[in-house]
Design an enzyme around this catalytic site. Structure first.
Site, PDB file in Angstrom:
ATOM      1  N   SER A   1       0.809  -1.219   0.000  1.00 34.58           N
ATOM      2  CA  SER A   1       0.000   0.000   0.000  1.00 34.58           C
ATOM      3  C   SER A   1       0.844   1.271   0.000  1.00 34.58           C
ATOM      4  O   SER A   1       0.405   2.296  -0.528  1.00 34.58           O
ATOM      5  CB  SER A   1      -0.929   0.010   1.220  1.00 34.58           C
ATOM      6  OG  SER A   1      -1.828  -1.064   1.162  1.00 34.58           O
TER       7      SER A   1
ATOM      8  N   THR B   1      -2.209   4.714   2.707  1.00 36.38           N
ATOM      9  CA  THR B   1      -2.741   5.423   1.540  1.00 36.38           C
ATOM     10  C   THR B   1      -2.921   6.906   1.810  1.00 36.38           C
ATOM     11  O   THR B   1      -2.434   7.759   1.051  1.00 36.38           O
ATOM     12  CB  THR B   1      -4.070   4.796   1.092  1.00 36.38           C
ATOM     13  OG1 THR B   1      -3.889   3.394   0.889  1.00 36.38           O
ATOM     14  CG2 THR B   1      -4.552   5.431  -0.195  1.00 36.38           C
TER      15      THR B   1
ATOM     16  N   GLU C   1     -10.945   6.837   1.279  1.00 40.12           N
ATOM     17  CA  GLU C   1     -10.557   5.421   1.268  1.00 40.12           C
ATOM     18  C   GLU C   1     -11.438   4.596   2.202  1.00 40.12           C
ATOM     19  O   GLU C   1     -11.571   4.890   3.387  1.00 40.12           O
ATOM     20  CB  GLU C   1      -9.090   5.243   1.717  1.00 40.12           C
ATOM     21  CG  GLU C   1      -8.670   3.778   1.637  1.00 40.12           C
ATOM     22  CD  GLU C   1      -7.293   3.496   2.208  1.00 40.12           C
ATOM     23  OE1 GLU C   1      -6.510   2.825   1.515  1.00 40.12           O
ATOM     24  OE2 GLU C   1      -7.001   3.946   3.324  1.00 40.12           O
TER      25      GLU C   1
ATOM     26  N   ASP D   1      -9.284  -3.926   2.497  1.00 42.45           N
ATOM     27  CA  ASP D   1      -7.961  -4.553   2.505  1.00 42.45           C
ATOM     28  C   ASP D   1      -7.770  -5.418   3.747  1.00 42.45           C
ATOM     29  O   ASP D   1      -7.279  -6.547   3.665  1.00 42.45           O
ATOM     30  CB  ASP D   1      -6.907  -3.443   2.444  1.00 42.45           C
ATOM     31  CG  ASP D   1      -5.481  -3.965   2.544  1.00 42.45           C
ATOM     32  OD1 ASP D   1      -5.004  -4.559   1.567  1.00 42.45           O
ATOM     33  OD2 ASP D   1      -4.853  -3.771   3.603  1.00 42.45           O
TER      34      ASP D   1
ATOM     35  N   HIS E   1      -7.120  -9.434   3.944  1.00 38.71           N
ATOM     36  CA  HIS E   1      -5.992 -10.072   4.634  1.00 38.71           C
ATOM     37  C   HIS E   1      -6.479 -11.180   5.569  1.00 38.71           C
ATOM     38  O   HIS E   1      -5.831 -12.226   5.700  1.00 38.71           O
ATOM     39  CB  HIS E   1      -5.219  -9.041   5.459  1.00 38.71           C
ATOM     40  CG  HIS E   1      -4.203  -8.260   4.685  1.00 38.71           C
ATOM     41  ND1 HIS E   1      -3.084  -8.830   4.133  1.00 38.71           N
ATOM     42  CD2 HIS E   1      -4.142  -6.941   4.374  1.00 38.71           C
ATOM     43  CE1 HIS E   1      -2.367  -7.902   3.521  1.00 38.71           C
ATOM     44  NE2 HIS E   1      -2.987  -6.745   3.644  1.00 38.71           N
TER      45      HIS E   1
ATOM     46  N   ASP F   1      -5.774   0.253  -4.744  1.00 44.47           N
ATOM     47  CA  ASP F   1      -4.324   0.382  -4.977  1.00 44.47           C
ATOM     48  C   ASP F   1      -3.682  -0.935  -5.371  1.00 44.47           C
ATOM     49  O   ASP F   1      -2.607  -0.951  -5.970  1.00 44.47           O
ATOM     50  CB  ASP F   1      -3.616   1.000  -3.768  1.00 44.47           C
ATOM     51  CG  ASP F   1      -3.937   0.308  -2.457  1.00 44.47           C
ATOM     52  OD1 ASP F   1      -4.830  -0.563  -2.450  1.00 44.47           O
ATOM     53  OD2 ASP F   1      -3.338   0.648  -1.436  1.00 44.47           O
ATOM     54  N   HIS F   2      -4.346  -2.052  -5.075  1.00 48.85           N
ATOM     55  CA  HIS F   2      -3.820  -3.378  -5.439  1.00 48.85           C
ATOM     56  C   HIS F   2      -4.875  -4.426  -5.128  1.00 48.85           C
ATOM     57  O   HIS F   2      -5.850  -4.158  -4.415  1.00 48.85           O
ATOM     58  CB  HIS F   2      -2.526  -3.704  -4.669  1.00 48.85           C
ATOM     59  CG  HIS F   2      -2.661  -3.539  -3.188  1.00 48.85           C
ATOM     60  ND1 HIS F   2      -3.381  -4.412  -2.401  1.00 48.85           N
ATOM     61  CD2 HIS F   2      -2.186  -2.588  -2.348  1.00 48.85           C
ATOM     62  CE1 HIS F   2      -3.338  -4.005  -1.136  1.00 48.85           C
ATOM     63  NE2 HIS F   2      -2.619  -2.892  -1.079  1.00 48.85           N
TER      64      HIS F   2
ATOM     65  N   HIS G   1      -1.298  -9.676  -0.426  1.00 48.48           N
ATOM     66  CA  HIS G   1      -1.689  -8.944  -1.630  1.00 48.48           C
ATOM     67  C   HIS G   1      -1.507  -9.828  -2.867  1.00 48.48           C
ATOM     68  O   HIS G   1      -0.806 -10.847  -2.828  1.00 48.48           O
ATOM     69  CB  HIS G   1      -0.839  -7.684  -1.775  1.00 48.48           C
ATOM     70  CG  HIS G   1      -1.062  -6.685  -0.690  1.00 48.48           C
ATOM     71  ND1 HIS G   1      -0.378  -5.493  -0.618  1.00 48.48           N
ATOM     72  CD2 HIS G   1      -1.893  -6.691   0.378  1.00 48.48           C
ATOM     73  CE1 HIS G   1      -0.775  -4.808   0.444  1.00 48.48           C
ATOM     74  NE2 HIS G   1      -1.686  -5.529   1.068  1.00 48.48           N
TER      75      HIS G   1
END
Length: 505
Positions: A54, A107, A226, A231, A235, A273-274, A384
């Protein structure tokens, strides 16, 4: 955020639990905006990495430059880079940051601070406070007070003229410059807020209020929002947490779109972002059944849950006596096996000893496994992933970003619209102070007598210029002179706004 997470969330919303019917016409707000793909790889020191973190991803989105792992707003040489937020601010735009993590997380930090270590949240917080951002909403008040440098950043904000909020009910009264810190660290998952943290606002509420405040500026505004814990849930492989935060994100996008369509002068970009977790709708259990499996197989078990895995862990709160009841009532799992109950108890006992997963808790991760098994969902990793991600854009004249682009193209596209040259602004905002001041004939030294408040000191004749780290001002013969950007200290190399150098006669 993964594309399967978006797909799963759409199906989740389309499924009516009472009737078992599926409304295939039901869409997300972001669906109307899909326009291309974004490559997310990182690149530094001659190495190209397929899977990014990130910090470099956020830096690419904020500055248009690829950088090293863990680096925030700095190049691979550790030099600060001007961000699209900072440069828009300095051409007269109002600016805002909104997140559901602590605002110092990777971020939002990449847009508003500069340091080659994303974990240094105390440094990041100080830079953010002194970076003159008009609206900041999220979590993280723990980084503002009881600090090692003995600076009370809440008082600093109030002295700067900010309204400082800590409760959802205060959000309606926010009018101008505002910091809202609604949790000590990260905020709750949106699905958990009503039950566990009703004082926290939703992401869409924070977004709408930010737009209300920032849009008063006749010069326009830049706002970065965000939904941070998509995210974190990924995880933990917790599909309920993912759905909770993707829906929260989609509602915040809707708020932005509603404003943009009404005003017809606003660009909206929505991306991640990913990728993360390798979520799949279908797993080894569906190898021979997938062509016959209806949507309800994958979403009906999820619809029974009332809290995310994190919320269930907090609801149980270490008391294993109520574990089975809470898992049934809030987790939607009423058929726990003896083995699963033993697993849950073992994890809860471990967490009493502070043995926690990197993101979320081990309890959340185990809940994710249990609910995913029942919903026939698969995960390939707890980390990720490197796939291209979906680009969602809206522009009133339909000159949208399309095709497959790089993440570094996004801030450059915004900069182009506003006539900003990010590379040029980096040179204006972040000059090596020692090198430049010595060229002017000054004697330069580092005062690190207070390790938590290091400053650069330059003297020339009767003029003394002091540059404190992480502040947006310098001291000229003891008098404050405000700057447009913060001074950044990276390993005792100070980078400062060019305006500071002009003070040294």
């Amino acid at each position: 955020m993964s594309i399967d997470g978006v797909t799963l969330t759409r199906w989740y919303n389309a499924y009516d639990q009472a009737s078992g019917k599926i409304d295939t016409s039901k869409n997300l707000s972001i669906d109307q905006m899909a326009s291309g793909l974004v490559r997310t790889y990182w690149q530094a020191n001659g190495v190209v990495g397929a899977i990014t973190d990130s910090a470099p991803a956020g830096t690419a989105l904020a500055t248009g430059v690829k950088t090293m792992d863990k680096f925030i707003g700095v190049s691979e040489e550790k030099k600060p880079l001007a961000t699209i937020l900072e440069t828009s601010k300095n051409i007269g735009k109002a600016t805002g940051l909104v997140a559901t993590s602590q605002i110092m997380h990777a971020t939002t930090a990449a847009y508003s601070s500069h340091f080659p270590d994303r974990s240094k949240e105390a440094i990041i917080a100080e830079q953010q406070v002194y970076n003159s951002i008009d609206v900041v909403f999220g979590g993280g008040y723990g980084n503002l007070q009881n600090r090692e440098d003995d600076e009370d950043l809440v008082n600093v904000l109030k002295n700067q003229g900010y309204q400082y909020l800590t409760d959802k009910k205060d959000l309606t009264n926010a009018k101008n410059k505002t910091w809202g810190m609604f949790a000590e660290s990260a905020m709750s998952y949106e699905m958990d807020q009503k039950t566990l943290t009703p004082s926290e606002p939703s992401l869409s509420e924070m977004t709408k209020k930010s737009i209300d405040i920032l849009s008063k500026d006749k010069d326009g505004f830049f706002l970065m929002v965000e939904s941070s814990k998509v995210d974190w849930a990924a995880h933990a492989n917790d599909p309920i947490g993912m759905i909770s935060e993707i829906n929260a994100f989609d509602q915040s996008v809707k708020a932005a779109l509603d404003y943009a369509k009404k005003n017809e002068d606003t660009m909206v970009i929505a991306i991640t972002d990913h990728g993360n977790s390798g979520l799949t709708i279908g797993n080894k259990q569906t190898d021979t059944t997938y062509s016959k499996d209806s949507v309800d197989k994958f979403v009906a078990p999820l619809k029974k849950a009332k809290l995310t895995g994190e919320g269930i862990g907090k609801k149980i709160s270490g008391n294993t006596d109520n574990l089975v009841k809470i898992m049934a009532e809030y987790g939607g799992i009423s058929d726990l096996s003896t083995e699963e109950i033993a697993q849950l108890k073992a994890v809860l006992n471990d967490e009493k000893k502070d043995k926690q997963a990197l993101y979320g808790s081990n309890m959340q991760a185990l809940y994710g496994q249990l609910i995913s098994k029942r919903a026939s969902l698969g995960f390939t990793t707890s980390g990720h992933t490197g796939e291209d991600i979906t680009l969602y854009t809206y522009l009133p004249n339909d000159e949208r970003l399309t095709g497959t682009i790089n993440n570094t193209d996004i801030p450059k596209a915004i900069a182009k619209i506003w006539g900003i040259d990010l590379s040029k602004e980096t040179k204006n905002y972040y000059t090596d102070a020692k090198e430049a001041l010595e060229k002017l004939g000054a004697k330069v030294s580092i005062d690190d007598s207070d390790q938590n408040n290091v400053k650069l000191v330059a003297t020339k004749g009767k003029t003394t210029l002091e540059i404190p780290e992480n502040k947006n001002y310098v001291l000229l013969n003891g008098k404050n002179k405000e700057l447009e950007s913060v001074a950044v200290n990276v390993e005792n190399t100070f980078y400062v706004n060019n305006k500071a150098l002009k003070l040294m006669k």
